[in-house]
Design a protein around this motif. Structure first.
Motif, PDB file in Angstrom:
ATOM      1  N   ALA A 156      25.784 -73.197 -32.499  1.00  0.00           N
ATOM      2  CA  ALA A 156      26.375 -72.088 -31.746  1.00  0.00           C
ATOM      3  C   ALA A 156      25.739 -71.987 -30.362  1.00  0.00           C
ATOM      4  O   ALA A 156      26.439 -71.834 -29.357  1.00  0.00           O
ATOM      5  N   ALA A 157      24.414 -72.112 -30.295  1.00  0.00           N
ATOM      6  CA  ALA A 157      23.739 -71.988 -28.996  1.00  0.00           C
ATOM      7  C   ALA A 157      24.149 -73.132 -28.062  1.00  0.00           C
ATOM      8  O   ALA A 157      24.445 -72.897 -26.886  1.00  0.00           O
ATOM      9  N   ILE A 159      26.926 -74.943 -28.138  1.00  0.00           N
ATOM     10  CA  ILE A 159      28.333 -74.737 -27.756  1.00  0.00           C
ATOM     11  C   ILE A 159      28.408 -73.621 -26.697  1.00  0.00           C
ATOM     12  O   ILE A 159      29.183 -73.704 -25.743  1.00  0.00           O
ATOM     13  N   GLY A 160      27.591 -72.594 -26.871  1.00  0.00           N
ATOM     14  CA  GLY A 160      27.531 -71.516 -25.883  1.00  0.00           C
ATOM     15  C   GLY A 160      27.032 -72.022 -24.535  1.00  0.00           C
ATOM     16  O   GLY A 160      27.599 -71.694 -23.491  1.00  0.00           O
ATOM     17  N   LEU A 164      29.213 -71.702 -21.147  1.00  0.00           N
ATOM     18  CA  LEU A 164      28.670 -70.971 -20.002  1.00  0.00           C
ATOM     19  C   LEU A 164      28.390 -71.916 -18.833  1.00  0.00           C
ATOM     20  O   LEU A 164      28.498 -71.534 -17.668  1.00  0.00           O
TER      21      LEU A 164
ATOM     22  N   ARG B 121      31.081 -61.478 -20.698  1.00  0.00           N
ATOM     23  CA  ARG B 121      29.913 -62.282 -21.072  1.00  0.00           C
ATOM     24  C   ARG B 121      28.690 -61.839 -20.285  1.00  0.00           C
ATOM     25  O   ARG B 121      27.603 -61.715 -20.820  1.00  0.00           O
ATOM     26  N   MET B 153      19.033 -67.473 -25.172  1.00  0.00           N
ATOM     27  CA  MET B 153      19.292 -68.021 -26.508  1.00  0.00           C
ATOM     28  C   MET B 153      20.274 -67.131 -27.277  1.00  0.00           C
ATOM     29  O   MET B 153      21.254 -67.609 -27.851  1.00  0.00           O
ATOM     30  N   VAL B 155      22.409 -64.907 -26.104  1.00  0.00           N
ATOM     31  CA  VAL B 155      23.727 -64.895 -25.458  1.00  0.00           C
ATOM     32  C   VAL B 155      24.473 -66.201 -25.744  1.00  0.00           C
ATOM     33  O   VAL B 155      25.646 -66.188 -26.135  1.00  0.00           O
ATOM     34  N   ALA B 156      23.801 -67.344 -25.569  1.00  0.00           N
ATOM     35  CA  ALA B 156      24.466 -68.633 -25.810  1.00  0.00           C
ATOM     36  C   ALA B 156      24.949 -68.707 -27.255  1.00  0.00           C
ATOM     37  O   ALA B 156      26.080 -69.122 -27.528  1.00  0.00           O
ATOM     38  N   ALA B 157      24.101 -68.294 -28.203  1.00  0.00           N
ATOM     39  CA  ALA B 157      24.497 -68.372 -29.613  1.00  0.00           C
ATOM     40  C   ALA B 157      25.690 -67.464 -29.905  1.00  0.00           C
ATOM     41  O   ALA B 157      26.637 -67.871 -30.574  1.00  0.00           O
ATOM     42  N   ILE B 159      27.979 -66.345 -27.769  1.00  0.00           N
ATOM     43  CA  ILE B 159      29.168 -66.919 -27.107  1.00  0.00           C
ATOM     44  C   ILE B 159      29.675 -68.104 -27.937  1.00  0.00           C
ATOM     45  O   ILE B 159      30.882 -68.310 -28.091  1.00  0.00           O
ATOM     46  N   GLY B 160      28.747 -68.886 -28.472  1.00  0.00           N
ATOM     47  CA  GLY B 160      29.133 -70.007 -29.327  1.00  0.00           C
ATOM     48  C   GLY B 160      29.832 -69.536 -30.599  1.00  0.00           C
ATOM     49  O   GLY B 160      30.856 -70.087 -30.995  1.00  0.00           O
ATOM     50  N   PHE B 161      29.292 -68.497 -31.242  1.00  0.00           N
ATOM     51  CA  PHE B 161      29.946 -67.947 -32.447  1.00  0.00           C
ATOM     52  C   PHE B 161      31.364 -67.482 -32.105  1.00  0.00           C
ATOM     53  O   PHE B 161      32.299 -67.689 -32.862  1.00  0.00           O
ATOM     54  N   GLU B 162      31.504 -66.853 -30.937  1.00  0.00           N
ATOM     55  CA  GLU B 162      32.826 -66.359 -30.519  1.00  0.00           C
ATOM     56  C   GLU B 162      33.802 -67.530 -30.386  1.00  0.00           C
ATOM     57  O   GLU B 162      34.922 -67.498 -30.907  1.00  0.00           O
ATOM     58  N   LEU B 163      33.358 -68.587 -29.694  1.00  0.00           N
ATOM     59  CA  LEU B 163      34.237 -69.738 -29.462  1.00  0.00           C
ATOM     60  C   LEU B 163      34.587 -70.442 -30.776  1.00  0.00           C
ATOM     61  O   LEU B 163      35.745 -70.749 -31.054  1.00  0.00           O
ATOM     62  N   LEU B 164      33.569 -70.684 -31.607  1.00  0.00           N
ATOM     63  CA  LEU B 164      33.807 -71.378 -32.879  1.00  0.00           C
ATOM     64  C   LEU B 164      34.632 -70.507 -33.821  1.00  0.00           C
ATOM     65  O   LEU B 164      35.406 -71.018 -34.634  1.00  0.00           O
ATOM     66  N   ASP B 167      38.682 -70.776 -34.230  1.00  0.00           N
ATOM     67  CA  ASP B 167      39.314 -71.709 -35.168  1.00  0.00           C
ATOM     68  C   ASP B 167      38.932 -71.402 -36.610  1.00  0.00           C
ATOM     69  O   ASP B 167      39.673 -71.719 -37.528  1.00  0.00           O
ATOM     70  N   TRP B 171      32.630 -68.221 -38.697  1.00  0.00           N
ATOM     71  CA  TRP B 171      31.569 -68.225 -37.686  1.00  0.00           C
ATOM     72  C   TRP B 171      31.258 -66.816 -37.180  1.00  0.00           C
ATOM     73  O   TRP B 171      30.223 -66.595 -36.547  1.00  0.00           O
TER      74      TRP B 171
END
Lengths: 199, 199
Positions: A156-157, A159-160, A164, B121, B153, B155-157, B159-164, B167, B171
């Motif tokens: 997840a991180a 991909i984030g 970003l 974001r 860390m 925020v990236a995670a 945002i990654g959960f949101e994107l994943l 689909d 997540w």
């Protein structure tokens, strides 16, 4: 000679397509933009690719090829599984920053209207999970750590960071990635293994 | 009465737009799809919104409004800054799963062809950083932790959960988020503060 030129044209088309997909998104990209960007005629594009989905699949295949090469190189010179995990994420971030095809390949996987052929995110997830299993076999993980949740956190991180990083490349810089691992490695690695890691 | 009906129509249009943007992406969404989805005529849409960008801005505004309300509620009942941080991410994930407008508002921020008005974001990033500063003031952070990298860390995670999660909703499930915090809280919170956190 003719074959060589055809290969060069194909590669120029893939690079142009990656640039156009990155800037306009898959839906808005047109075959004319792609051929113009490669400096070839629409006819030359049609000689190589039947339609936009075929160009996108070629971009994904090229991205998958170069990202797998990067991962293989990191894995071949690993000193430990956890070191390989951190190094792979840095190498992936570097590839996304420096290689327009790798970047577009990853982005295509997120496009709502494009049915992805290579699921690079899923491949990265499987790779991360495998390295955590290896780290477990090497006895370097913190006792009680859930590998599945740890892998999800790393995926997840990253991909984030990728998402970003499209608007602000700082998110994919060595500094950001090293900072990330400095924060999270203490909750993955046991203290002895942690001392041996090089960030 | 007329005003009430106009407000209901406007809300139906925002919800329909969120659904269309989510399914087709901003570039491919048309005003006809949006009015049809809301069960109104194209003329009724034009009474409320000048163009597609204006509809998207209204979706973003509605998403910002509901996400800020969620964050305020979590913050109001916080027992500590770190607890509020974990709880906020769970509330955000729940909002993204259950509210098509919140989800579309976040997604619009990633669209290459849409110039975002509300940067949700960035707003989330500022909120996470503020909570980590508060946790520092509460003396609950691990000594030596870099707040800037810790915020990046988280925020990236997320945002990654949101994107994943687009689909695969797993997540964004409570289980995934709780697993995430179980892995990372030990590298943010000092051991005493950690014991007091409720996941």
């Amino acid at each position: 000679m003719k074959q060589e030129r055809a290969l060069r044209t194909r590669q120029a088309l893939i690079k142009s397509a990656a640039t156009v997909f990155g800037r306009r998104g898959y839906a808005e990209a047109t075959l004319n933009m792609i051929s113009a960007g490669a400096g070839v005629t629409p006819g030359a594009l049609h000689f190589h690719f039947e339609n936009k989905a075929a160009v996108a699949a070629a971009v994904e295949a090229a991205a998958a090829g170069s990202l797998r090469t990067v991962a293989r190189e990191v894995y071949a010179r690993r000193t430990s599984a956890l070191q390989a995990l951190a190094d792979s994420s840095l190498a992936l971030a570097h590839a996304l920053l420096s290689d327009v095809v790798a970047r577009a390949g990853f982005q295509l996987g997120h496009e709502v209207l494009y049915p992805t052929v290579y699921d690079l995110r899923e491949e990265w997830h499987a790779y991360v999970y495998r390295l955590l299993k290896e780290a477990d076999a090497e006895d370097t993980l913190l006792p009680g750590l859930c590998r599945r949740h740890a892998a999800a956190m790393v995926v997840a991180a990253t991909i984030g960071f990728e998402l970003l990083g499209r608007d602000d490349p700082q998110w994919l810089s060595r500094r950001t990635l090293t900072g990330f691992w400095n924060v999270v490695l203490p909750c993955l690695a046991d203290p002895e293994a942690l001392r041996k890691l090089d960030l």
